[in-house]
Design a protein around this motif. Structure first.
Motif, PDB file in Angstrom:
ATOM      1  N   GLN A   1       0.671  -0.023  10.372  1.00  0.00           N
ATOM      2  CA  GLN A   1       0.313   1.348  10.058  1.00  0.00           C
ATOM      3  C   GLN A   1      -1.182   1.578  10.249  1.00  0.00           C
ATOM      4  O   GLN A   1      -1.600   2.620  10.773  1.00  0.00           O
ATOM      5  CB  GLN A   1       0.695   1.690   8.617  1.00  0.00           C
ATOM      6  N   SER A   2      -1.998   0.597   9.866  1.00  0.00           N
ATOM      7  CA  SER A   2      -3.448   0.721  10.052  1.00  0.00           C
ATOM      8  C   SER A   2      -3.793   0.762  11.537  1.00  0.00           C
ATOM      9  O   SER A   2      -4.651   1.536  11.970  1.00  0.00           O
ATOM     10  CB  SER A   2      -4.171  -0.450   9.378  1.00  0.00           C
ATOM     11  N   LYS A   3      -3.125  -0.071  12.324  1.00  0.00           N
ATOM     12  CA  LYS A   3      -3.345  -0.067  13.769  1.00  0.00           C
ATOM     13  C   LYS A   3      -2.968   1.284  14.365  1.00  0.00           C
ATOM     14  O   LYS A   3      -3.686   1.824  15.215  1.00  0.00           O
ATOM     15  CB  LYS A   3      -2.530  -1.187  14.431  1.00  0.00           C
ATOM     16  N   LEU A   4      -1.827   1.815  13.910  1.00  0.00           N
ATOM     17  CA  LEU A   4      -1.372   3.104  14.414  1.00  0.00           C
ATOM     18  C   LEU A   4      -2.371   4.204  14.054  1.00  0.00           C
ATOM     19  O   LEU A   4      -2.676   5.077  14.879  1.00  0.00           O
ATOM     20  CB  LEU A   4      -0.003   3.442  13.829  1.00  0.00           C
ATOM     21  N   ASN A   5      -2.907   4.153  12.846  1.00  0.00           N
ATOM     22  CA  ASN A   5      -3.870   5.163  12.406  1.00  0.00           C
ATOM     23  C   ASN A   5      -5.122   5.166  13.280  1.00  0.00           C
ATOM     24  O   ASN A   5      -5.591   6.224  13.710  1.00  0.00           O
ATOM     25  CB  ASN A   5      -4.257   4.922  10.946  1.00  0.00           C
ATOM     26  N   ILE A   6      -5.649   3.987  13.551  1.00  0.00           N
ATOM     27  CA  ILE A   6      -6.907   3.940  14.297  1.00  0.00           C
ATOM     28  C   ILE A   6      -6.705   4.238  15.780  1.00  0.00           C
ATOM     29  O   ILE A   6      -7.514   4.932  16.409  1.00  0.00           O
ATOM     30  CB  ILE A   6      -7.626   2.589  14.089  1.00  0.00           C
ATOM     31  N   ILE A   7      -5.600   3.758  16.366  1.00  0.00           N
ATOM     32  CA  ILE A   7      -5.392   4.022  17.792  1.00  0.00           C
ATOM     33  C   ILE A   7      -5.041   5.486  18.019  1.00  0.00           C
ATOM     34  O   ILE A   7      -5.415   6.077  19.043  1.00  0.00           O
ATOM     35  CB  ILE A   7      -4.283   3.105  18.376  1.00  0.00           C
ATOM     36  N   THR A   8      -4.368   6.114  17.048  1.00  0.00           N
ATOM     37  CA  THR A   8      -4.061   7.540  17.153  1.00  0.00           C
ATOM     38  C   THR A   8      -5.340   8.366  17.101  1.00  0.00           C
ATOM     39  O   THR A   8      -5.505   9.341  17.850  1.00  0.00           O
ATOM     40  CB  THR A   8      -3.105   7.972  16.031  1.00  0.00           C
ATOM     41  N   THR A   9      -6.259   7.984  16.224  1.00  0.00           N
ATOM     42  CA  THR A   9      -7.534   8.697  16.123  1.00  0.00           C
ATOM     43  C   THR A   9      -8.341   8.546  17.410  1.00  0.00           C
ATOM     44  O   THR A   9      -8.934   9.508  17.905  1.00  0.00           O
ATOM     45  CB  THR A   9      -8.358   8.170  14.932  1.00  0.00           C
ATOM     46  N   LEU A  10      -8.364   7.340  17.954  1.00  0.00           N
ATOM     47  CA  LEU A  10      -9.081   7.118  19.216  1.00  0.00           C
ATOM     48  C   LEU A  10      -8.441   7.917  20.346  1.00  0.00           C
ATOM     49  O   LEU A  10      -9.136   8.463  21.208  1.00  0.00           O
ATOM     50  CB  LEU A  10      -9.087   5.622  19.551  1.00  0.00           C
TER      51      LEU A  10
END
Length: 260
Positions: free
Chosen positions: A181-190
């Protein structure tokens, strides 16, 4: 009174700025909050009401979009305060005498990932938004003022933008660290910020991001859609004013030949 902030993050290095001490400014409020955090032995956590209230001040959506050319220096400084808070989480150690290792940084990223991802994601969005204001500001400058210091500051901004992508990708590569979920959050923001970033960084920097994204796809196939979109945006984006300024060569004065 001058406040100097320099972050030693594994992904982000901060500009150093001086600000006037104004009790009504956001910068002063952030400065006082940081001093409050530094005076304590613990860091604000999202699972406590007090910690959540403190972190919400650094990630207030109202900070994004309310930009002014007269306050750009002060508003850009906000990113440094957030970077500094992220650094505090990454280098946190109950025993200040212990020398931190790269594994300590990774452990802290894992332990404080909810707080770090929240702050980092907000900073990515904030920088993406304010970069458009800065781009327009530089676009309106007289041509004679676009060299020297302006060109240098432009390059520094672009270096910061590149590090957000490098840092986010690096965090995602770490084994047994971030949750999915943390990975998804940061890659979505990028991914959501890619267009704003791509318009102002150089072609060489876009190629570097593309190369890193292509490598990460093989390591993190679950996020291929987001990474592929970032690659597509980097390839199709235009070179806006900040990009053009960085690409320009400063004309050297012609040499005057001496008459013999």
């Amino acid at each position: 009174m001058k406040l100097m902030i320099s972050a030693i993050l594994i992904l982000i290095s901060c500009f150093t700025h001086a600000i006037d001490f104004n009790y009504h400014s956001d910068n002063t409020q952030f400065y006082l909050l940081i001093k409050q955090i530094e005076s304590q032995k613990t860091l604000p956590r999202l699972d406590t009401a007090k910690g959540k209230a403190i972190l919400s001040k650094f990630t207030d959506p109202k900070l994004i979009g309310n930009f002014s050319n007269d306050k750009l220096d002060e508003q850009l400084q906000i990113t440094n305060y957030i970077n500094y808070i992220v650094e505090m989480y990454l280098i946190f150690s109950p025993n200040k005498l212990n020398q931190l290792t790269s594994q300590d940084l990774t452990n802290n990223l894992k332990k404080f990932q909810a707080e770090i991802i929240l702050l980092s994601n907000f900073n990515i969005k904030y920088f993406a938004a304010i970069s458009q204001q800065v781009n327009q500001f530089y676009k309106e400058l007289p041509e004679v003022e676009k060299g020297g210091v302006i060109k240098y500051s432009t390059k520094m901004m672009q270096v910061e933008m590149l590090k957000y992508y490098y840092g986010g990708f690096k965090w995602m590569e770490l084994l047994d660290c971030l949750t999915e979920q943390s990975k998804l959050n940061i890659i979505t923001t990028l991914e959501q910020s890619a267009e704003n970033y791509a318009n102002v960084i150089t072609e060489q920097q876009k190629l570097q991001i593309i190369e890193k994204a292509e490598t990460l796809i093989t390591q993190q196939p679950a996020f291929e859609a987001q990474l592929s979109h970032i690659i597509e945006v980097m390839k199709k984006s235009k070179c806006e004013e900040l990009c053009k300024i960085a690409n320009k060569k400063i004309k050297q004065p012609e040499k005057i030949e001496e008459n013999n």
